[in-house]
Design a protein around this motif. Structure first.
Motif, short mmCIF file in Angstrom:
data_model
loop_
_atom_site.label_atom_id
_atom_site.label_comp_id
_atom_site.label_asym_id
_atom_site.label_seq_id
_atom_site.Cartn_x
_atom_site.Cartn_y
_atom_site.Cartn_z
N VAL A 20 0.86 -1.19 0.00
CA VAL A 20 0.00 0.00 0.00
C VAL A 20 0.89 1.23 0.00
O VAL A 20 1.74 1.39 0.89
CB VAL A 20 -0.93 0.03 1.23
N GLU A 21 0.72 2.09 -0.99
CA GLU A 21 1.48 3.33 -1.09
C GLU A 21 2.99 3.10 -0.97
O GLU A 21 3.69 3.86 -0.31
CB GLU A 21 1.00 4.35 -0.05
N GLY A 22 3.48 2.02 -1.55
CA GLY A 22 4.90 1.71 -1.54
C GLY A 22 5.41 1.07 -0.26
O GLY A 22 6.59 0.79 -0.14
N ASN A 23 4.54 0.82 0.70
CA ASN A 23 4.93 0.19 1.96
C ASN A 23 4.41 -1.24 2.02
O ASN A 23 3.25 -1.50 1.70
CB ASN A 23 4.35 0.94 3.16
N TYR A 24 5.28 -2.16 2.45
CA TYR A 24 4.85 -3.53 2.70
C TYR A 24 4.23 -3.60 4.08
O TYR A 24 4.84 -3.19 5.06
CB TYR A 24 6.04 -4.49 2.63
N CYS A 45 -4.64 9.01 9.11
CA CYS A 45 -4.56 9.08 7.65
C CYS A 45 -5.98 9.31 7.14
O CYS A 45 -6.92 8.65 7.60
CB CYS A 45 -3.99 7.78 7.10
N GLY A 46 -6.11 10.22 6.19
CA GLY A 46 -7.43 10.56 5.66
C GLY A 46 -8.23 9.39 5.11
O GLY A 46 -9.44 9.34 5.27
N TRP A 47 -7.57 8.42 4.48
CA TRP A 47 -8.33 7.32 3.89
C TRP A 47 -8.16 5.98 4.60
O TRP A 47 -8.95 5.07 4.43
CB TRP A 47 -8.04 7.19 2.40
N LYS A 48 -7.11 5.86 5.45
CA LYS A 48 -6.90 4.60 6.18
C LYS A 48 -7.45 4.64 7.60
O LYS A 48 -7.83 3.60 8.13
CB LYS A 48 -5.42 4.22 6.20
N GLY A 49 -7.42 5.80 8.24
CA GLY A 49 -7.93 5.90 9.60
C GLY A 49 -6.83 6.21 10.61
O GLY A 49 -5.81 6.80 10.28
N VAL A 50 -7.03 5.77 11.85
CA VAL A 50 -6.10 6.05 12.94
C VAL A 50 -5.07 4.92 13.05
O VAL A 50 -5.43 3.75 13.18
CB VAL A 50 -6.85 6.21 14.28
N ALA A 51 -3.80 5.31 13.00
CA ALA A 51 -2.70 4.35 13.12
C ALA A 51 -2.19 4.30 14.55
O ALA A 51 -2.14 5.32 15.24
CB ALA A 51 -1.56 4.75 12.18
N SER A 52 -1.80 3.12 14.97
CA SER A 52 -1.11 2.90 16.24
C SER A 52 0.32 2.50 15.92
O SER A 52 0.61 2.06 14.80
CB SER A 52 -1.79 1.79 17.04
N PRO A 73 -9.14 0.06 10.61
CA PRO A 73 -9.04 1.01 9.50
C PRO A 73 -10.41 1.35 8.90
O PRO A 73 -11.40 0.66 9.15
CB PRO A 73 -8.19 0.26 8.48
N LYS A 74 -10.42 2.40 8.11
CA LYS A 74 -11.61 2.74 7.35
C LYS A 74 -11.86 1.66 6.30
O LYS A 74 -10.98 0.86 5.98
CB LYS A 74 -11.44 4.11 6.68
N GLU A 75 -13.05 1.66 5.74
CA GLU A 75 -13.46 0.62 4.79
C GLU A 75 -12.48 0.44 3.63
O GLU A 75 -12.18 -0.69 3.23
CB GLU A 75 -14.86 0.96 4.25
N ALA A 76 -11.93 1.54 3.11
CA ALA A 76 -11.02 1.46 1.96
C ALA A 76 -9.73 0.72 2.27
O ALA A 76 -9.04 0.27 1.35
CB ALA A 76 -10.71 2.87 1.46
N ALA A 77 -9.40 0.57 3.55
CA ALA A 77 -8.14 -0.07 3.93
C ALA A 77 -8.35 -1.35 4.74
O ALA A 77 -7.46 -1.82 5.43
CB ALA A 77 -7.29 0.92 4.72
#
Length: 95
Positions: A20-24, A45-52, A73-77
């Protein structure tokens, strides 16, 4: 098989990563949990949600907040729920 390495230790290794976005993003069961400590850091993140985050500790060296994941994560992620990605000097070898 992709693997994440820091300070000479293999932190994670799996052939079921999500790119995702160049990250494994590694599945949670692929982590060597010995090196991971929960962090109190969170970002959004606007489309992934809150990261820990996790802080890494290998052979007495500490790398604060060097791994992150999206527990809810949000639905898209949804495909990366609980999967872990790395930065701050962690080397990810694609295969």
């Amino acid at each position: 098989m992709p693997k994440a390495i820091w300070n000479g230790a293999v932190l994670a290794q799996s052939d079921r990563c999500e790119l995702v976005e160049g990250n494994y993003y590694f599945p949670p069961e692929s982590l060597n949990r010995t090196y991971f400590k929960e962090s109190q850091t969170h970002t959004t993140c606007g489309w992934k949600g809150v990261a820990s985050y996790y802080t890494l500790e290998v052979d007495g060296k500490v790398n604060p907040d060097a791994a992150w994941y999206y527990p809810i994560p949000k639905e898209a992620a949804k495909n990366i729920t609980g999967y872990i990605a790395f930065w701050k000097g962690v080397r990810v070898e694609p295969a």
